[in-house]
Write an enzyme that holds these catalytic residues in place. Structure first.
Site, PDB file in Angstrom:
ATOM      1  N   LYS A  41       0.827  -1.193   0.000  1.00  0.00           N
ATOM      2  CA  LYS A  41       0.000   0.000   0.000  1.00  0.00           C
ATOM      3  C   LYS A  41       0.870   1.256   0.000  1.00  0.00           C
ATOM      4  O   LYS A  41       0.408   2.337  -0.331  1.00  0.00           O
ATOM      5  CB  LYS A  41      -0.880   0.026   1.276  1.00  0.00           C
ATOM      6  CG  LYS A  41      -1.797  -1.151   1.448  1.00  0.00           C
ATOM      7  CD  LYS A  41      -2.451  -1.068   2.854  1.00  0.00           C
ATOM      8  CE  LYS A  41      -3.249  -2.333   3.115  1.00  0.00           C
ATOM      9  NZ  LYS A  41      -3.683  -2.416   4.504  1.00  0.00           N
ATOM     10  N   GLU A  97       7.733   2.536  -6.117  1.00  0.00           N
ATOM     11  CA  GLU A  97       7.869   1.963  -4.765  1.00  0.00           C
ATOM     12  C   GLU A  97       7.964   3.075  -3.726  1.00  0.00           C
ATOM     13  O   GLU A  97       8.434   4.173  -4.031  1.00  0.00           O
ATOM     14  CB  GLU A  97       9.170   1.157  -4.700  1.00  0.00           C
ATOM     15  CG  GLU A  97       9.052  -0.316  -4.498  1.00  0.00           C
ATOM     16  CD  GLU A  97       8.394  -0.806  -3.219  1.00  0.00           C
ATOM     17  OE1 GLU A  97       7.513  -0.132  -2.654  1.00  0.00           O
ATOM     18  OE2 GLU A  97       8.753  -1.910  -2.798  1.00  0.00           O
ATOM     19  N   ASP A 101      14.737  -1.163   0.770  1.00  0.00           N
ATOM     20  CA  ASP A 101      15.500  -1.408   1.985  1.00  0.00           C
ATOM     21  C   ASP A 101      16.540  -2.488   1.670  1.00  0.00           C
ATOM     22  O   ASP A 101      17.601  -2.190   1.132  1.00  0.00           O
ATOM     23  CB  ASP A 101      14.481  -1.813   3.062  1.00  0.00           C
ATOM     24  CG  ASP A 101      15.069  -1.952   4.426  1.00  0.00           C
ATOM     25  OD1 ASP A 101      16.150  -1.414   4.666  1.00  0.00           O
ATOM     26  OD2 ASP A 101      14.433  -2.600   5.287  1.00  0.00           O
ATOM     27  N   ARG A 164       0.100   6.614   7.557  1.00  0.00           N
ATOM     28  CA  ARG A 164       0.235   6.622   6.091  1.00  0.00           C
ATOM     29  C   ARG A 164      -0.182   7.967   5.503  1.00  0.00           C
ATOM     30  O   ARG A 164       0.294   8.370   4.455  1.00  0.00           O
ATOM     31  CB  ARG A 164      -0.639   5.531   5.454  1.00  0.00           C
ATOM     32  CG  ARG A 164      -0.158   4.113   5.680  1.00  0.00           C
ATOM     33  CD  ARG A 164      -0.909   3.162   4.753  1.00  0.00           C
ATOM     34  NE  ARG A 164      -0.768   1.770   5.138  1.00  0.00           N
ATOM     35  CZ  ARG A 164       0.254   0.975   4.798  1.00  0.00           C
ATOM     36  NH1 ARG A 164       1.237   1.451   4.087  1.00  0.00           N
ATOM     37  NH2 ARG A 164       0.283  -0.280   5.169  1.00  0.00           N
TER      38      ARG A 164
HETATM   39  P1  5GP Z   1      12.847  -4.686   1.100  1.00  0.00           P
HETATM   40  O1  5GP Z   1      12.349  -5.906   0.423  1.00  0.00           O
HETATM   41  O2  5GP Z   1      13.546  -3.712   0.187  1.00  0.00           O
HETATM   42  O3  5GP Z   1      13.690  -5.017   2.308  1.00  0.00           O
HETATM   43  O4  5GP Z   1      11.587  -4.020   1.763  1.00  0.00           O
HETATM   44  C1  5GP Z   1      10.794  -3.123   1.144  1.00  0.00           C
HETATM   45  C2  5GP Z   1       9.518  -2.922   1.940  1.00  0.00           C
HETATM   46  O5  5GP Z   1       9.751  -2.970   3.362  1.00  0.00           O
HETATM   47  C3  5GP Z   1       8.958  -1.553   1.666  1.00  0.00           C
HETATM   48  O6  5GP Z   1       8.159  -1.548   0.520  1.00  0.00           O
HETATM   49  C4  5GP Z   1       8.206  -1.283   2.958  1.00  0.00           C
HETATM   50  O7  5GP Z   1       6.923  -1.866   2.905  1.00  0.00           O
HETATM   51  C5  5GP Z   1       9.000  -1.980   4.030  1.00  0.00           C
HETATM   52  N1  5GP Z   1       9.932  -1.031   4.677  1.00  0.00           N
HETATM   53  C6  5GP Z   1      11.278  -1.023   4.607  1.00  0.00           C
HETATM   54  N2  5GP Z   1      11.797   0.003   5.322  1.00  0.00           N
HETATM   55  C7  5GP Z   1      10.744   0.655   5.848  1.00  0.00           C
HETATM   56  C8  5GP Z   1      10.622   1.835   6.675  1.00  0.00           C
HETATM   57  O8  5GP Z   1      11.588   2.504   7.069  1.00  0.00           O
HETATM   58  N3  5GP Z   1       9.342   2.218   6.995  1.00  0.00           N
HETATM   59  C9  5GP Z   1       8.241   1.523   6.598  1.00  0.00           C
HETATM   60  N4  5GP Z   1       7.060   1.995   6.982  1.00  0.00           N
HETATM   61  N5  5GP Z   1       8.321   0.430   5.817  1.00  0.00           N
HETATM   62  C10 5GP Z   1       9.554   0.002   5.442  1.00  0.00           C
END
Ligand code: 5GP
Length: 185
Positions: A41, A97, A101, A164
């Protein structure tokens, strides 16, 4: 206890930067139709703000994925919860996106989407936390902000489904690392 939210990027800073990135995309694509894929979302608010500033013909689709499997948050398993409605054949795709992360979600998503016959697939993110990258192969075409390793909310991003709607990006203080990603999406 209520979380403390500290402003990292003001609404004005976010808006100004989205305008700059949209101008870059407009220059790169010209009048080529662009198919935006929003990762739900968290990507919703960013996609709307970005799309308003794009000048080529634009179409939208939405996808929802869960970053991790049922067991551990470090498993690297990505599950599609809601798939796209439209085929991608011959389309110029831009994935929109909220935040990258570890890169696990995008590494998986890009692989899946490329198998569906698009003309090309590029990636646009509001926020990037490169310090935490595990999937080094994920190359980001458009980044609004590179931020340090902190858990952020606002502009579509949540903590436990809250915040959000905040029009700025804030850092949540006092949240344990283990709680963070469990609450995201
Ligand atoms: P990745 O697969 O790159 O580790 O994770 C991406 C997803 O993790 C993002 O789309 C998000 O939903 C969540 N995420 C990663 N870091 C954060 C953050 O600092 N805050 C929030 N709210 N979600 C995060």
């Amino acid at each position: 206890m209520a979380e403390q939210i500290r402003v990292l990027l003001t609404e004005e800073e976010v808006q100004r930067r989205i305008t700059q990135v949209a101008e870059e995309i407009n220059r790169d694509y010209g009048n080529t139709p662009l198919h935006l894929i929003c990762v739900l979302k968290g990507g919703v608010m960013f996609m709307c703000e970005l799309a308003k500033r794009l000048t080529m013909p634009v179409s939208f689709d939405f996808m929802s994925v869960s970053s991790y499997g049922s067991e551990t948050k470090s498993s690297g398993v990505v599950r599609i919860i809601k798939d796209l409605d439209e085929p991608l054949t011959g389309k110029h795709v831009l994935i929109v996106e909220d935040i990258i992360d570890t890169g696990r979600t995008l590494a998986y998503l890009i692989d899946v989407l490329k198998q569906r016959g698009p003309e090309d697939v590029r990636l646009c993110t509001l926020l990037d936390k490169p310090e935490r990258r595990v999937k080094k192969q994920v190359s980001v075409d458009y980044t609004c902000f590179t931020i340090p390793d902190a858990f952020v909310v606002g502009y579509g991003l949540d903590y436990d489904q809250k915040y959000r709607n905040y029009p700025f990006i804030g850092v949540v203080d006092g949240v344990a690392e283990s709680e963070e990603k469990e609450s995201a999406r």
